[in-house]
Design a protein around this motif. Structure first.
Motif, mmCIF file in Angstrom:
data_model
loop_
_atom_site.group_PDB
_atom_site.id
_atom_site.type_symbol
_atom_site.label_atom_id
_atom_site.label_comp_id
_atom_site.label_asym_id
_atom_site.label_seq_id
_atom_site.Cartn_x
_atom_site.Cartn_y
_atom_site.Cartn_z
ATOM 1 N N PHE A 185 3.904 -0.769 0.916
ATOM 2 C CA PHE A 185 3.742 -1.844 -0.059
ATOM 3 C C PHE A 185 2.376 -2.539 0.038
ATOM 4 C CE2 PHE A 185 8.408 -1.459 0.326
ATOM 5 C CZ PHE A 185 8.693 -1.169 -1.001
ATOM 6 N N PRO A 186 1.867 -2.846 1.239
ATOM 7 C CA PRO A 186 0.497 -3.393 1.304
ATOM 8 C C PRO A 186 -0.554 -2.434 0.771
ATOM 9 C CG PRO A 186 1.652 -3.858 3.342
ATOM 10 C CD PRO A 186 2.528 -2.921 2.554
ATOM 11 N N GLU A 187 -0.334 -1.135 0.954
ATOM 12 C CA GLU A 187 -1.292 -0.159 0.430
ATOM 13 C C GLU A 187 -1.305 -0.178 -1.097
ATOM 14 O OE1 GLU A 187 -4.167 2.858 0.182
ATOM 15 O OE2 GLU A 187 -3.620 1.395 1.722
ATOM 16 N N VAL A 188 -0.134 -0.350 -1.705
ATOM 17 C CA VAL A 188 -0.062 -0.472 -3.173
ATOM 18 C C VAL A 188 -0.861 -1.688 -3.631
ATOM 19 C CG1 VAL A 188 1.479 -0.935 -5.129
ATOM 20 C CG2 VAL A 188 2.156 0.719 -3.367
ATOM 21 N N SER A 242 -3.795 2.748 5.068
ATOM 22 C CA SER A 242 -5.002 3.514 4.734
ATOM 23 C C SER A 242 -4.850 4.998 5.054
ATOM 24 C CB SER A 242 -6.204 2.945 5.490
ATOM 25 O OG SER A 242 -6.044 3.113 6.886
ATOM 26 N N ASN A 243 -3.850 5.312 5.851
ATOM 27 C CA ASN A 243 -3.560 6.707 6.183
ATOM 28 C C ASN A 243 -2.049 6.898 6.138
ATOM 29 O OD1 ASN A 243 -3.952 9.370 6.982
ATOM 30 N ND2 ASN A 243 -3.928 8.858 9.162
ATOM 31 N N TYR A 293 -0.599 -12.436 0.767
ATOM 32 C CA TYR A 293 0.309 -13.583 0.852
ATOM 33 C C TYR A 293 1.238 -13.595 -0.365
ATOM 34 C CZ TYR A 293 -2.946 -15.231 4.423
ATOM 35 O OH TYR A 293 -3.731 -15.344 5.547
ATOM 36 N N LEU A 294 0.687 -13.236 -1.517
ATOM 37 C CA LEU A 294 1.504 -13.135 -2.723
ATOM 38 C C LEU A 294 2.552 -12.046 -2.581
ATOM 39 C CD1 LEU A 294 2.112 -13.897 -5.684
ATOM 40 C CD2 LEU A 294 0.363 -12.242 -6.370
ATOM 41 N N LEU A 295 2.172 -10.914 -1.992
ATOM 42 C CA LEU A 295 3.126 -9.815 -1.771
ATOM 43 C C LEU A 295 4.328 -10.297 -0.971
ATOM 44 C CD1 LEU A 295 3.935 -6.782 -1.726
ATOM 45 C CD2 LEU A 295 2.535 -6.569 0.351
ATOM 46 N N SER A 296 4.079 -11.025 0.108
ATOM 47 C CA SER A 296 5.181 -11.544 0.927
ATOM 48 C C SER A 296 6.114 -12.425 0.102
ATOM 49 C CB SER A 296 4.627 -12.355 2.102
ATOM 50 O OG SER A 296 4.026 -11.523 3.057
ATOM 51 N N TYR A 334 -3.290 -3.129 -2.013
ATOM 52 C CA TYR A 334 -4.701 -2.870 -1.759
ATOM 53 C C TYR A 334 -5.317 -2.055 -2.891
ATOM 54 C CZ TYR A 334 -9.001 -1.215 0.396
ATOM 55 O OH TYR A 334 -10.324 -0.935 0.650
ATOM 56 N N GLN A 335 -4.585 -1.066 -3.382
ATOM 57 C CA GLN A 335 -5.088 -0.247 -4.480
ATOM 58 C C GLN A 335 -5.224 -1.055 -5.764
ATOM 59 O OE1 GLN A 335 -6.280 2.804 -4.157
ATOM 60 N NE2 GLN A 335 -5.737 2.812 -1.979
ATOM 61 N N LEU A 336 -4.394 -2.083 -5.914
ATOM 62 C CA LEU A 336 -4.427 -2.901 -7.129
ATOM 63 C C LEU A 336 -5.448 -4.039 -7.044
ATOM 64 C CD1 LEU A 336 -0.592 -3.220 -7.858
ATOM 65 C CD2 LEU A 336 -2.249 -1.839 -9.131
ATOM 66 N N PHE A 337 -5.528 -4.704 -5.897
ATOM 67 C CA PHE A 337 -6.312 -5.939 -5.785
ATOM 68 C C PHE A 337 -7.433 -5.875 -4.751
ATOM 69 C CE2 PHE A 337 -2.039 -7.251 -7.226
ATOM 70 C CZ PHE A 337 -2.385 -7.827 -8.432
#
Length: 274
Positions: free
Chosen positions: A62-65, A46-47, A78-81, A67-70
């Motif tokens: 990668f989690p931020e990407v 987030s920052n 979990y899907l990202l992992s 978050y912006q998408l979903f």
């Protein structure tokens, strides 16, 4: 083998889909909250910066990407992992196919990985360890391509530099793999003289360093906080000589226990192939 070689690809991609769905769906249905490391990565994301107090920036990026998408849907992380794990499987399959020239052995190589604890049970928690998995396999694969080909291409060297940098920016311990690769190439070029030195090799190093520059600047401006954090976690100040014996033995015992399913699968598969 009972498996029809024409069906190997279908079996492999069926396995990937099953793994992806299973290890995304089960934690989504059973966990009330995201794992702590994933929540921490989202907080960092987030920052976004070029580093954080515990780790370099890739595991937050990668989690931020996602978050912006979903948004804040747990299943997405979990899907990202699992996308990272499946990517590692695909690269290993491709690498094994080029190495062994046998698709059955390529499939077995991936199935054996599935028997390792760190490729299944721990993967729903997206953290620095999961983040570096595909980059380990990509670095090994492109290093092999550079080693195996008679003619070295700029593309392979460039991609190796990119994947090495992202892997290092996932977790500093990635450097162990990179040092091993460098030592291997030094050995085969300057000692065994199996291959001639090519200035294209330096492209990987140049790309690697160029991508690390922003993080190195951040690291300097923040008093090397990630390194001091890692050193503080070692507990060197309160350690004794006996700790250097007991802790490695404990670690070795745990790793052997974790690898028991892998050893059992290897035993039965080798017995089947022999």
């Amino acid at each position: 083998m009972l498996i029809n070689k024409n069906n190997i690809n279908k079996l492999f991609y069926s396995f990937l889909i099953i793994h992806l769905i299973l290890w995304t769906l089960v934690p989504t249905l059973t966990n009330n909250n995201l794992p702590l490391d994933t929540i921490e990565a989202l907080a960092w994301g987030s920052n976004l910066d070029w580093g954080f107090d515990k780790h370099p920036p890739a595991s937050a990026f990668f989690p931020e990407v996602i978050y912006q998408l979903f948004g804040s849907h747990d299943w997405a992380y979990y899907l990202l992992s699992q996308l990272f794990v499946v990517t590692a499987f695909i690269v290993v399959f491709k690498f094994a196919e080029e190495l062994f020239k046998n698709k059955t052995l390529s499939l077995i190589s991936v199935l054996l990985l599935e028997g390792i604890y760190f490729y299944n049970f721990t993967t729903p928690e997206f953290n620095v360890n999961v983040c570096q998995l595909p980059f380990w396999s990509l670095c090994v694969y492109y290093s092999w391509k550079i080693f195996d080909k008679q003619r070295i291409t700029l593309k392979d060297c460039f991609l190796l530099g990119i994947f090495a940098a992202i892997g290092f920016l996932s977790k500093y311990l990635f450097i162990y793999l990179l040092i091993s690769i460098d030592l291997l190439f030094f050995y085969i070029i300057f000692i065994k003289k199996y291959k001639k030195f090519d200035f294209k090799y330096l492209i990987s190093l140049e790309v690697f360093i160029a991508l690390l520059v922003p993080h190195l600047i951040w690291l300097t401006n923040n008093d090397y906080i990630t390194i001091t954090y890692g050193l503080a976690r070692t507990g060197l100040e309160n350690s004794s000589l006996l700790d250097h014996i007991t802790y490695p033995l404990i670690f070795l015992g745990k790793q052997i226990g974790i690898l028991i399913p892998f050893f059992l699968m290897s035993f039965f598969l080798i017995k089947k192939l022999s």
